[in-house]
Write a protein that holds these residues in place. Structure first.
Motif, PDB file in Angstrom:
ATOM      1  N   SER B  43      82.658 -75.131 -11.053  1.00  0.00           N
ATOM      2  CA  SER B  43      83.821 -74.772 -11.874  1.00  0.00           C
ATOM      3  C   SER B  43      85.096 -75.472 -11.401  1.00  0.00           C
ATOM      4  N   GLY B  44      85.047 -76.062 -10.182  1.00  0.00           N
ATOM      5  CA  GLY B  44      86.214 -76.804  -9.700  1.00  0.00           C
ATOM      6  C   GLY B  44      86.915 -76.143  -8.529  1.00  0.00           C
ATOM      7  N   LYS B  45      86.311 -75.096  -7.952  1.00  0.00           N
ATOM      8  CA  LYS B  45      86.971 -74.355  -6.872  1.00  0.00           C
ATOM      9  C   LYS B  45      87.240 -75.250  -5.657  1.00  0.00           C
ATOM     10  N   SER B  46      86.185 -75.923  -5.193  1.00  0.00           N
ATOM     11  CA  SER B  46      86.356 -76.768  -4.003  1.00  0.00           C
ATOM     12  C   SER B  46      87.263 -77.951  -4.304  1.00  0.00           C
ATOM     13  N   SER B  47      87.167 -78.455  -5.550  1.00  0.00           N
ATOM     14  CA  SER B  47      88.044 -79.574  -5.929  1.00  0.00           C
ATOM     15  C   SER B  47      89.497 -79.155  -5.844  1.00  0.00           C
ATOM     16  N   LEU B  48      89.781 -77.921  -6.299  1.00  0.00           N
ATOM     17  CA  LEU B  48      91.156 -77.416  -6.238  1.00  0.00           C
ATOM     18  C   LEU B  48      91.609 -77.326  -4.782  1.00  0.00           C
ATOM     19  N   LEU B  49      90.693 -76.832  -3.940  1.00  0.00           N
ATOM     20  CA  LEU B  49      91.052 -76.688  -2.528  1.00  0.00           C
ATOM     21  C   LEU B  49      91.317 -78.057  -1.878  1.00  0.00           C
ATOM     22  N   ASN B  50      90.501 -79.050  -2.266  1.00  0.00           N
ATOM     23  CA  ASN B  50      90.693 -80.394  -1.718  1.00  0.00           C
ATOM     24  C   ASN B  50      92.033 -80.979  -2.140  1.00  0.00           C
ATOM     25  N   VAL B  51      92.421 -80.706  -3.385  1.00  0.00           N
ATOM     26  CA  VAL B  51      93.732 -81.183  -3.859  1.00  0.00           C
ATOM     27  C   VAL B  51      94.839 -80.486  -3.073  1.00  0.00           C
ATOM     28  N   LEU B  52      94.705 -79.149  -2.935  1.00  0.00           N
ATOM     29  CA  LEU B  52      95.739 -78.391  -2.220  1.00  0.00           C
ATOM     30  C   LEU B  52      95.835 -78.834  -0.756  1.00  0.00           C
ATOM     31  N   GLY B  53      94.664 -79.164  -0.170  1.00  0.00           N
ATOM     32  CA  GLY B  53      94.646 -79.575   1.233  1.00  0.00           C
ATOM     33  C   GLY B  53      94.960 -81.044   1.434  1.00  0.00           C
ATOM     34  N   MET B  54      95.244 -81.733   0.322  1.00  0.00           N
ATOM     35  CA  MET B  54      95.583 -83.166   0.363  1.00  0.00           C
ATOM     36  C   MET B  54      94.449 -84.017   0.938  1.00  0.00           C
ATOM     37  N   MET B  55      93.236 -83.503   0.801  1.00  0.00           N
ATOM     38  CA  MET B  55      92.070 -84.323   1.138  1.00  0.00           C
ATOM     39  C   MET B  55      91.753 -85.254  -0.023  1.00  0.00           C
ATOM     40  N   ASP B  56      92.276 -84.927  -1.169  1.00  0.00           N
ATOM     41  CA  ASP B  56      92.033 -85.700  -2.384  1.00  0.00           C
ATOM     42  C   ASP B  56      93.397 -86.072  -2.957  1.00  0.00           C
ATOM     43  N   SER B  57      93.551 -87.319  -3.313  1.00  0.00           N
ATOM     44  CA  SER B  57      94.856 -87.726  -3.872  1.00  0.00           C
ATOM     45  C   SER B  57      94.716 -88.354  -5.253  1.00  0.00           C
ATOM     46  N   GLN B  58      93.477 -88.364  -5.785  1.00  0.00           N
ATOM     47  CA  GLN B  58      93.244 -89.036  -7.073  1.00  0.00           C
ATOM     48  C   GLN B  58      93.392 -88.041  -8.231  1.00  0.00           C
ATOM     49  N   TRP B  59      94.533 -87.435  -8.384  1.00  0.00           N
ATOM     50  CA  TRP B  59      94.729 -86.464  -9.472  1.00  0.00           C
ATOM     51  C   TRP B  59      96.025 -86.787 -10.199  1.00  0.00           C
ATOM     52  N   GLN B  60      96.196 -86.170 -11.347  1.00  0.00           N
ATOM     53  CA  GLN B  60      97.435 -86.347 -12.112  1.00  0.00           C
ATOM     54  C   GLN B  60      98.142 -84.997 -12.199  1.00  0.00           C
ATOM     55  N   GLY B  61      99.425 -85.042 -12.425  1.00  0.00           N
ATOM     56  CA  GLY B  61     100.206 -83.819 -12.530  1.00  0.00           C
ATOM     57  C   GLY B  61     101.194 -83.698 -11.381  1.00  0.00           C
ATOM     58  N   GLU B  62     101.711 -82.479 -11.202  1.00  0.00           N
ATOM     59  CA  GLU B  62     102.711 -82.287 -10.147  1.00  0.00           C
ATOM     60  C   GLU B  62     102.232 -81.243  -9.157  1.00  0.00           C
ATOM     61  N   TYR B  63     102.542 -81.506  -7.905  1.00  0.00           N
ATOM     62  CA  TYR B  63     102.175 -80.583  -6.838  1.00  0.00           C
ATOM     63  C   TYR B  63     103.360 -80.529  -5.879  1.00  0.00           C
ATOM     64  N   PHE B  64     103.968 -79.353  -5.794  1.00  0.00           N
ATOM     65  CA  PHE B  64     105.074 -79.151  -4.847  1.00  0.00           C
ATOM     66  C   PHE B  64     104.574 -78.259  -3.719  1.00  0.00           C
ATOM     67  N   LEU B  65     104.763 -78.695  -2.484  1.00  0.00           N
ATOM     68  CA  LEU B  65     104.423 -77.863  -1.343  1.00  0.00           C
ATOM     69  C   LEU B  65     105.731 -77.559  -0.603  1.00  0.00           C
ATOM     70  N   ASP B  66     106.126 -76.280  -0.651  1.00  0.00           N
ATOM     71  CA  ASP B  66     107.386 -75.857  -0.037  1.00  0.00           C
ATOM     72  C   ASP B  66     108.536 -76.764  -0.474  1.00  0.00           C
ATOM     73  N   GLY B  67     108.517 -77.124  -1.754  1.00  0.00           N
ATOM     74  CA  GLY B  67     109.599 -77.930  -2.309  1.00  0.00           C
ATOM     75  C   GLY B  67     109.368 -79.421  -2.237  1.00  0.00           C
ATOM     76  N   SER B  68     108.412 -79.858  -1.400  1.00  0.00           N
ATOM     77  CA  SER B  68     108.164 -81.308  -1.297  1.00  0.00           C
ATOM     78  C   SER B  68     107.240 -81.753  -2.428  1.00  0.00           C
ATOM     79  N   PRO B  69     107.632 -82.776  -3.187  1.00  0.00           N
ATOM     80  CA  PRO B  69     106.788 -83.251  -4.293  1.00  0.00           C
ATOM     81  C   PRO B  69     105.622 -84.081  -3.765  1.00  0.00           C
TER      82      PRO B  69
END
Lengths: 816, 222
Positions: B43-69
């Motif tokens: 369903s994409g659970k681990s993929s989401l975690l990889n994006v959040l953990g910055m193990m994966d950078s091949q995505w589109q959209g916006e991701y702010f971590l504590d204000g950092s884009p």
């Protein structure tokens, strides 16, 4: 740096956990690095490291040359030396030297010492001083001066145990008293390491005259002034020759027709310049071996890399950047390649022993050292660092590549990296095979060439034929009759030894350092001028026993007899080459020759026989210079060799010959006792050593390539286990699977063979200068190598293929 | 917000076009939250975690971590951000087999150029906190699954991350050990840690303060 040290520590633990893999990688790299180190040691010792003399780049060998007579190098005569020393402004100094044998009779057995007869300028040119006492000075070289000698460090140690009070003592050599005036430093060696002592080169008035021109039995070494060039010196020597020609009109035609002039060459280039091509070839071969070894190791590390993807992904998740991951891999590779280099140094020592013994032998235990010094260690270290980088690249892409996240899935079996690994490993195997094919073809061609070369007959029968050198020096043998008597008595005694089939003598023994003694000769009836100059021939002095002993065939006329004495009419025997060149279509018997230019004072000798042509120095070289033989009772020379045909061990024969000589003259030594076959074998050293080395390198390459093929197929079979399971589940038999895997192997092997053959064809031109009697495109060698590699590859493929055909389909599918 | 995703998408190329694993994800996670991500396999659970953990950078959209884009960061900036902010816990623990417990704990610090004395002090503190002092020189293979996962949790915490990402942290453990790990995570959350966990287990998902469900890459609830 601290971090890298920590990486190294971790790398050490990684390897400790995988000792088998570590050992395989270290040994593989050791083979590649060791081979490179060995060849580089030789290149370093011969071509890169300056000779151990001050400003060695200004030292030049000066020699006469007769390019129009096909004689590039001809030593130097005393008048030429004097002309150049006085009249060549580019030279700071010039010296002349030659080598002589002196008999030492202080011990139980008379001993032959090897001396360099040198002008006093020899020491100033080389800028060396004595370790104790003094070197020779101009007064020592005055005609009539008391004989003096400077000892080499080795002789000083051997005869006097390093006693410094030896200075001023006298040494009796060949019946003359020499006062010891100095001892050279231990490190000094010139022109080679075999000189026991240095005695002055005394020029008599006659030797300084123009009559002496053409007597080129010496060598000349000079020192260029700072800033002076070889071209400048050569131009000055051209001018000097022109002046001689202008002063001596009778000599001018010969100068013009022969192209005679003086030439200079840098010392290092003179001695080893011609080895440049061969050493380049060997270095290229070792580079091939190193690349093959690196490909094998990269292959092993790729397999490891796949297994370690999870570890590296975890490290990345813990914050390791790609640079840090790569550094980790580099640290591991570096540790392996440095260990490989350490083991490689031992391998290099072994290779060096082979090369030193044969390749460098021709320079007579020369000035050159091929030891593993700081420069070589630096080279080895550099190679091991480069290899570490090289073998880290592909594993780095796999384990630290763009899809790190894959490493955390399914224990690290990502599909992208598997594809990349599969392709990389297959490519590496193709590269390995191609390099092996090229290397094996090179080695095969050298082997065939050597085989052809050693199959060439020398013109005599070398089996059971011993030679022993003698040098009859001193007043005792000043009279030619005394020399002839000594030889006759010695040979008669030797012929009485049980087991001796025949014995004879010759001066200028083929395949010995004296083999190139030659001079001009004239044919009676010929008129020589600028367009028709007197020919040049090897000139040998022999007794009547030489031809029967050596079995040089008598083709026409008769052999010498004891009747060809000093009082009898003068006779000569010529070889077939001389007969063909100068008496084509005629009967040469009865024709007359004289040594020298055939002037009014010529002593004409009648041709009484024609014998077969004998190789003089190299089996591979076509004999282009004719030979004339004169009887020892009519022409005498104090230095020569006894030739004995006998089927008995060397030691036994030597002892018996020495016993005979002791009865004839207790003070006369013999030396350099060797069979003619040994002399011929030694002359083949420069061809044999690279051939043997190439064979060793090619053998290593073959084994590495076989291991590479096996490893890749085993890996591919592992990767395709599931697919193979499916195939078997839907009806494929074991034979089908076997064929499937072998077909995959055949594809890789075929590609490697094709690329390798094409590479070998492209490289053939480089090799052709090193080959004798065989084309660099010899189809038999190419086909044989292709078949050999195909067979080895098939054998290496069979095991993984058999394993694939025995896969249990159910288990394979479950794993899938 | 500690984490803000806006219209985040992740896809992979396949022969017939692209396959989407995350579609139009917009999500906010506040500091101190304990978010459970659930959903069926793929369903994409681990993929989401990889994006959040910055193990994966091949995505589109916006991701702010504590204000950092994150979407605008260079790889080097992302790595710095990851080192400063993220701690990972994996289903298979992923301890390095040839490192001891203490060395495994020290590993993340060694990638952050921390002086050795400070590293040792932090490791000692973490061993003490997780009562692993006696096990500091043991290798992972000498520990039970639960003990290994405890070490993995300690390893995730040792860099004092803003967010702990746990990918099915109990998936390889039997229930008793699973309970122990989940209690540990809950306690950490109580102490202030922000945790995002992926889990199949409804009971463990309920331990979180919020539950997200993914289906075919779409976020079902927020």
């Amino acid at each position: 740096m601290r971090q890298f040290f920590s990486d190294l520590m971790h790398a050490a633990r990684q390897w400790r956990a995988r000792p088998g893999l570590w050992l395989a990688i270290v040994v593989t790299l050791a083979l590649g690095i060791g081979a490179n180190t060995a060849v580089f040691s030789v290149i370093n010792g011969l071509l890169l490291r300056p000779l151990p003399f001050a400003d060695a780049d200004r030292l030049v060998m000066v020699y006469n040359t007769y390019p129009k007579n096909d004689l590039e190098f001809a030593g130097t005569s005393i008048p030429d030396y004097l002309d150049r020393r006085e009249g060549a402004p580019s030279l700071e100094d010039l010296a002349m030297f030659n080598q002589i044998s002196l008999n030492l009779t202080t011990g139980q057995v008379p001993e032959q010492l090897s001396a360099a007869r040198v002008t006093p300028s020899f020491f100033s040119v080389l800028q060396v001083s004595a370790a104790y006492g003094r070197v020779l000075d101009d007064a020592d070289a005055e005609d009539g001066a008391a004989p003096v000698a400077v000892l080499s460090h080795g002789l000083w140690q051997r005869l006097y145990g390093g006693d410094r009070s030896v200075l001023g003592r006298e040494l009796v050599l060949s019946g003359r008293n020499y006062q010891i005036v100095g001892v050279m430093p231990e490190a000094f060696a010139f022109p080679d390491r075999q000189r026991d002592l240095f005695v002055p080169f005394v020029f008599t008035a006659a030797q300084k005259s123009d009559e002496e021109r053409g007597n080129e039995y010496s060598m000349s070494i000079g020192r260029l002034k700072p800033g002076a060039t070889l071209a400048g010196l050569n131009a000055e020597m051209d001018l000097l020759v022109q002046r001689v020609g202008a002063r001596l009109p009778d000599y001018l035609p010969f100068i013009e027709s022969s192209g005679f002039t003086g030439r200079a060459e840098h010392l290092q280039e003179f001695f080893v310049g011609d080895l440049r091509g061969l050493l380049g070839l060997l270095q290229a071969a070792t580079l091939f071996v190193l690349l093959i070894a690196a490909a094998n190791v990269a292959n092993l590390l790729l397999a490891q890399g796949l297994a370690r993807r999870r570890e590296f992904s975890v490290r990345a998740a813990m914050g390791a950047g790609r640079a840090q991951l790569f550094r980790q891999l580099i640290a591991e590779s570096l540790l392996a390649s440095i260990a490989g280099a350490g083991l490689g140094l031992l391998i290099a020592q072994g290779c060096l022993a082979l090369m030193d013994g044969q390749l460098l032998q021709r320079m007579g235990g020369s000035l050159f050292h091929t030891a593993i010094d700081a420069g070589v260690l630096g080279f080895t270290l550099l190679v091991s660092v480069l290899v570490a980088l090289l073998i880290s690249i592909l594993p780095a892409i796999v384990v630290a590549g763009p899809s790190l996240v894959e490493g955390l899935k399914d224990g690290g079996h990502g599909t992208t990296s598997s594809r990349f690994t599969r392709l990389s490993r297959s490519t590496l195997v193709v590269v390995q095979l191609a390099l092996s094919v090229a290397l094996l073809i090179g080695a095969g061609l050298m082997l065939r060439s050597f085989d052809r070369l050693s199959g060439v007959g020398p013109g005599f029968d070398p089996a059971h034929l011993y030679s022993a050198a003698y040098a009859l020096n001193g007043d005792q043998y000043a009279d030619p009759a005394a020399r002839a008597q000594f030889i006759e008595n010695s040979l008669n005694g030797i012929r009485q030894i049980p087991g001796v089939a025949a014995a004879g003598m010759i001066s200028g023994l083929p395949f010995s350092p004296m083999a190139d003694s030659s001079g001009t000769f004239a044919i009676r009836g010929e008129v020589y001028d600028a367009t028709h100059v007197p020919p040049h021939a090897f000139q040998r002095i022999i007794d009547e026993g030489f031809f029967p002993t050596s079995r040089v065939p008598l083709l026409l006329g008769r052999n010498f007899t004891v009747a060809d004495s000093a009082d009898a009419s003068r006779v000569v025997i010529i070889d077939k080459l001389l007969a063909d060149k100068h008496f084509a279509g005629q009967d040469p018997l009865g024709k007359q020759l004289s040594r020298g230019g055939g002037g009014d004072d010529a002593q004409w000798m009648t041709i009484v026989g024609v014998v077969g042509t004998v190789k003089a120095t190299e089996l591979g070289a076509e004999v282009r210079k004719e030979t004339m033989y004169v009887p020892m009772r009519q022409t005498s020379f104090p230095v020569g060799s006894l030739l004995v045909r006998a089927e008995m061990p060397r030691d036994v024969l030597t002892t018996k010959i020495r016993a005979v000589l002791k009865r004839v003259d207790p003070g006369q030594p013999i030396f350099d006792v060797r069979t003619m076959q040994e002399r011929i074998d030694a002359s083949l050293g420069p061809q044999r050593a690279p051939m043997q080395l190439l064979l060793v390198f090619a053998g290593v390459a073959l084994v590495l390539a076989a291991v590479g093929i096996y490893a890749v197929l085993a890996f591919l079979v592992g990767q395709r286990a599931g697919e193979i399971g499916v195939r078997m589940a839907i009806g494929a038999g074991r034979g089908d699977i076997l064929r499937l895997v072998l077909r995959q192997s055949a594809g890789l092997v075929g590609l490697g063979l094709v690329i390798g053959v094409v590479a070998a064809l492209l490289l053939a031109r480089v090799l052709s200068s090193q080959l004798y009697g065989i084309s660099a495109y010899d189809p038999l060698t190419y086909v044989a190598v292709v078949i050999l590699l195909a067979v080895v590859a098939a054998a290496a493929s069979l095991l993984p293929a058999r394993r694939a055909s025995h896969i249990d389909p159910l288990r394979a599918l479950r794993q899938e | 917000m500690l984490i803000s995703l806006r219209k985040l998408e992740r896809s992979y190329p396949i022969a017939s076009g692209r396959t989407w694993v995350l579609r139009n994800i917009s999500l906010d996670v506040a500091a101190g939250e304990f978010v459970s991500v659930t959903g069926p396999s793929g369903s994409g659970k681990s993929s989401l975690l990889n994006v959040l953990g910055m193990m994966d950078s091949q995505w589109q959209g916006e991701y702010f971590l504590d204000g950092s884009p994150v979407h605008a960061c260079t790889p080097a900036q992302r790595q710095r951000l990851q080192r400063a902010s993220i701690g990972f816990i994996f289903q298979q623990y992923h301890l390095l087999a040839d490192l001891t417990v203490a060395e495994n704990l020290e590993l993340p610090l060694s990638y952050r150029d921390m002086p050795a004395a400070q590293r040792r002090a932090r490791v000692a503190e973490m061993l003490d906190r997780f009562q692993n002092v006696a096990k500091r020189d043991l290798f992972p293979s000498q520990l039970s699954g639960g003990q290994q996962q405890l070490v993995a949790v300690a390893r995730a915490l040792i860099t004092q991350p803003r967010v702990i990402l746990a990918d099915e942290p109990t998936g390889a453990l039997h229930s008793e050990q699973g309970q122990m790990i989940m209690q540990t995570l809950k306690q950490l959350n109580v102490e202030g840690a922000t945790i995002i966990q992926v889990t199949h287990n409804g009971e463990y998902a309920a331990l979180g303060s919020r539950r997200l469900e993914l289906f075919d890459g779409w976020l079902q609830t927020g």
